[in-house]
Enzyme design. Structure first.
Site, PDB file in Angstrom:
ATOM      1  N   ASN A  10      66.471  65.724 -78.658  1.00 47.85           N
ATOM      2  CA  ASN A  10      65.083  65.379 -78.928  1.00 47.85           C
ATOM      3  C   ASN A  10      64.716  65.958 -80.290  1.00 47.85           C
ATOM      4  O   ASN A  10      64.523  67.165 -80.423  1.00 47.85           O
ATOM      5  CB  ASN A  10      64.197  65.973 -77.821  1.00 47.85           C
ATOM      6  CG  ASN A  10      62.725  65.749 -78.074  1.00 47.85           C
ATOM      7  OD1 ASN A  10      62.334  65.053 -79.011  1.00 47.85           O
ATOM      8  ND2 ASN A  10      61.888  66.358 -77.227  1.00 47.85           N
ATOM      9  N   TRP A  11      64.644  65.089 -81.276  1.00 44.84           N
ATOM     10  CA  TRP A  11      64.404  65.567 -82.651  1.00 44.84           C
ATOM     11  C   TRP A  11      62.945  65.979 -82.861  1.00 44.84           C
ATOM     12  O   TRP A  11      62.609  66.532 -83.911  1.00 44.84           O
ATOM     13  CB  TRP A  11      64.781  64.475 -83.665  1.00 44.84           C
ATOM     14  CG  TRP A  11      66.247  64.141 -83.721  1.00 44.84           C
ATOM     15  CD1 TRP A  11      67.253  64.675 -82.944  1.00 44.84           C
ATOM     16  CD2 TRP A  11      66.877  63.207 -84.597  1.00 44.84           C
ATOM     17  NE1 TRP A  11      68.463  64.117 -83.295  1.00 44.84           N
ATOM     18  CE2 TRP A  11      68.265  63.214 -84.309  1.00 44.84           C
ATOM     19  CE3 TRP A  11      66.416  62.352 -85.601  1.00 44.84           C
ATOM     20  CZ2 TRP A  11      69.178  62.407 -84.987  1.00 44.84           C
ATOM     21  CZ3 TRP A  11      67.328  61.556 -86.273  1.00 44.84           C
ATOM     22  CH2 TRP A  11      68.699  61.590 -85.973  1.00 44.84           C
ATOM     23  N   LYS A  12      62.076  65.654 -81.919  1.00 45.20           N
ATOM     24  CA  LYS A  12      60.641  65.972 -82.046  1.00 45.20           C
ATOM     25  C   LYS A  12      60.112  65.458 -83.392  1.00 45.20           C
ATOM     26  O   LYS A  12      60.562  64.417 -83.854  1.00 45.20           O
ATOM     27  CB  LYS A  12      60.408  67.480 -81.841  1.00 45.20           C
ATOM     28  CG  LYS A  12      61.021  67.951 -80.514  1.00 45.20           C
ATOM     29  CD  LYS A  12      60.616  69.336 -80.105  1.00 45.20           C
ATOM     30  CE  LYS A  12      61.302  69.703 -78.785  1.00 45.20           C
ATOM     31  NZ  LYS A  12      60.903  71.004 -78.276  1.00 45.20           N
ATOM     32  N   HIS A  96      57.176  64.940 -71.611  1.00 42.08           N
ATOM     33  CA  HIS A  96      57.556  66.201 -72.258  1.00 42.08           C
ATOM     34  C   HIS A  96      56.371  67.163 -72.240  1.00 42.08           C
ATOM     35  O   HIS A  96      55.224  66.743 -72.406  1.00 42.08           O
ATOM     36  CB  HIS A  96      58.019  65.941 -73.699  1.00 42.08           C
ATOM     37  CG  HIS A  96      58.725  67.118 -74.278  1.00 42.08           C
ATOM     38  ND1 HIS A  96      58.042  68.222 -74.733  1.00 42.08           N
ATOM     39  CD2 HIS A  96      60.040  67.382 -74.427  1.00 42.08           C
ATOM     40  CE1 HIS A  96      58.922  69.122 -75.154  1.00 42.08           C
ATOM     41  NE2 HIS A  96      60.146  68.637 -74.988  1.00 42.08           N
ATOM     42  N   GLU A  98      55.268  69.108 -74.372  1.00 39.68           N
ATOM     43  CA  GLU A  98      54.446  69.072 -75.595  1.00 39.68           C
ATOM     44  C   GLU A  98      53.443  67.921 -75.525  1.00 39.68           C
ATOM     45  O   GLU A  98      52.320  68.030 -76.025  1.00 39.68           O
ATOM     46  CB  GLU A  98      55.360  68.980 -76.830  1.00 39.68           C
ATOM     47  CG  GLU A  98      56.059  70.306 -77.077  1.00 39.68           C
ATOM     48  CD  GLU A  98      57.414  70.204 -77.769  1.00 39.68           C
ATOM     49  OE1 GLU A  98      57.748  69.143 -78.319  1.00 39.68           O
ATOM     50  OE2 GLU A  98      58.155  71.213 -77.734  1.00 39.68           O
ATOM     51  N   GLU A 168      62.573  71.470 -67.979  1.00 43.30           N
ATOM     52  CA  GLU A 168      62.354  72.250 -69.201  1.00 43.30           C
ATOM     53  C   GLU A 168      61.251  73.271 -68.962  1.00 43.30           C
ATOM     54  O   GLU A 168      60.062  72.947 -69.095  1.00 43.30           O
ATOM     55  CB  GLU A 168      61.935  71.315 -70.348  1.00 43.30           C
ATOM     56  CG  GLU A 168      62.951  70.251 -70.689  1.00 43.30           C
ATOM     57  CD  GLU A 168      62.794  69.767 -72.142  1.00 43.30           C
ATOM     58  OE1 GLU A 168      63.786  69.801 -72.868  1.00 43.30           O
ATOM     59  OE2 GLU A 168      61.683  69.388 -72.526  1.00 43.30           O
ATOM     60  N   GLY A 174      61.786  76.237 -77.491  1.00 42.56           N
ATOM     61  CA  GLY A 174      61.563  76.661 -78.877  1.00 42.56           C
ATOM     62  C   GLY A 174      61.300  78.145 -79.027  1.00 42.56           C
ATOM     63  O   GLY A 174      60.891  78.598 -80.094  1.00 42.56           O
ATOM     64  N   SER A 214      65.752  76.044 -75.465  1.00 37.30           N
ATOM     65  CA  SER A 214      66.591  76.965 -76.242  1.00 37.30           C
ATOM     66  C   SER A 214      68.077  76.876 -75.891  1.00 37.30           C
ATOM     67  O   SER A 214      68.801  77.867 -76.008  1.00 37.30           O
ATOM     68  CB  SER A 214      66.085  78.406 -76.095  1.00 37.30           C
ATOM     69  OG  SER A 214      64.763  78.501 -76.599  1.00 37.30           O
ATOM     70  N   GLY A 235      66.454  70.498 -78.171  1.00 34.27           N
ATOM     71  CA  GLY A 235      65.521  70.368 -79.290  1.00 34.27           C
ATOM     72  C   GLY A 235      66.170  70.873 -80.571  1.00 34.27           C
ATOM     73  O   GLY A 235      66.946  70.172 -81.216  1.00 34.27           O
ATOM     74  N   GLY A 236      65.877  72.113 -80.932  1.00 36.25           N
ATOM     75  CA  GLY A 236      66.339  72.699 -82.194  1.00 36.25           C
ATOM     76  C   GLY A 236      67.812  72.457 -82.508  1.00 36.25           C
ATOM     77  O   GLY A 236      68.158  72.051 -83.624  1.00 36.25           O
TER      78      GLY A 236
HETATM   79  P1  13P Z   1      64.411  73.630 -77.862  1.00 37.27           P
HETATM   80  O1  13P Z   1      65.886  73.317 -77.567  1.00 37.27           O
HETATM   81  O2  13P Z   1      64.117  73.636 -79.317  1.00 37.27           O
HETATM   82  O3  13P Z   1      63.957  74.841 -77.122  1.00 37.27           O
HETATM   83  O4  13P Z   1      63.586  72.385 -77.261  1.00 37.27           O
HETATM   84  C1  13P Z   1      63.842  71.955 -75.985  1.00 37.27           C
HETATM   85  C2  13P Z   1      63.084  70.700 -75.757  1.00 37.27           C
HETATM   86  O5  13P Z   1      61.872  70.721 -75.661  1.00 37.27           O
HETATM   87  C3  13P Z   1      63.833  69.449 -75.688  1.00 37.27           C
HETATM   88  O6  13P Z   1      63.023  68.398 -75.291  1.00 37.27           O
END
Ligand code: 13P
Length: 254
Positions: A10-12, A96, A98, A168, A174, A214, A235-236
């Site tokens: 997920n590149w956000k 998600h 977020e 999640e 994050g 993470s 994510g990251g």
């Molecule tokens: P991180 O891997 O950056 O913690 O993000 C996880 C995430 O929200 C994937 O959708």
């Protein structure tokens, strides 16, 4: 167990056009057919370019990070499921944390999104997970159960079989604070039990449940070793081809 193993990135809200195309090209070039599905979820504006880069790969797939809950109409700035389908998206990430937290998405709204995606023939990565306060109150299982019940459990079995669940925990997203393998396993097993109670054990055993929060090469081995963890929503670490490819390899080696 013949569940689909998935590593989804997920590149956000990251990556310019050139950066995104370069990252996707690197992933598609190096991802091997190792039995693990790689899913890339770039921002909307990159979907068409990444679709071209993926081509008709049999092991790299394309996801959108969101969709609107109405089918079409006067919703300035929004993107519909049919638009996503028209650019060749395979999956949509729905729910998600977020989106839930920053854009006030409710379980009811997510039901509409899930229905539209499935009706259009797209599969869904449905996110669930609790905040730190909820975990500290020991209410995390109830919380996730409610998220699943209110957004997914109206589905018929054949529809539910097109849902991938991503657990999640918000406190791990994050933050660098990954859930312990034991915490992830406990929650994934609970989710499987909840699915089994609502549908049946055969469906629960066939449901792919991803861990997100993470997750990166340095901690993924122990997470992926857990029997109910079928891969990750990353994510990251999905923003670096090397890390994302490493996670695919690690999942395959499991
Ligand atoms: P991180 O891997 O950056 O913690 O993000 C996880 C995430 O929200 C994937 O959708």
């Amino acid at each position: 167990m013949n569940r689909t193993n998935i590593i989804a990135g997920n590149w956000k809200m990251n990556m310019t056009l050139d950066e995104g195309k370069a990252l996707a090209t690197e992933i598609v070039k190096q991802a091997t057919d190792n039995g693990v599905k790689a899913i890339i979820a770039p921002p909307y504006y990159l979907l068409e370019s990444v679709r071209q880069i993926i081509g008709n790969s049999k092991h790299v797939f394309l996801a959108a990070q969101n969709c609107h809950q109405e089918a079409a109409g006067a919703y300035t700035g929004e993107i519909s499921v049919n638009m996503l389908k028209s650019v060749g998206v395979d999956y949509i990430i729905i729910g998600h944390s977020e989106r839930r937290n920053y854009f006030d998405e409710t379980n009811k709204m997510l039901t509409k999104k899930v229905n539209l995606a499935l009706q259009a023939g797209l599969d869904v990565i449905f996110c669930c997970g609790e905040s730190l306060t909820i975990r500290e109150d020991n209410a995390h299982v109830q919380h996730v159960k409610r998220q699943l019940r209110e957004s997914l459990f109206h589905l018929y079995e054949n529809e539910f079989s097109r849902i991938v669940i991503a657990y999640e925990p918000i406190w791990a997203i994050g933050t660098g604070e990954v859930a312990t393998p034991l915490q992830a396993q406990e929650m994934h097993a609970e989710i499987r039990k909840i699915v089994s109670n609502n549908y049946d054990d055969r469906i629960a055993q066939a449901t792919t449940i991803l861990y997100g929060g993470s997750c990166k090469p340095s901690n993924a081995e122990a997470l992926f070793a857990k029997p109910d963890v079928d891969g990750g929503l990353i994510g990251g670490a999905s923003l670096k081809a090397e890390d994302f490819l490493k996670l695919l390899e690690m999942r395959a080696a499991k």
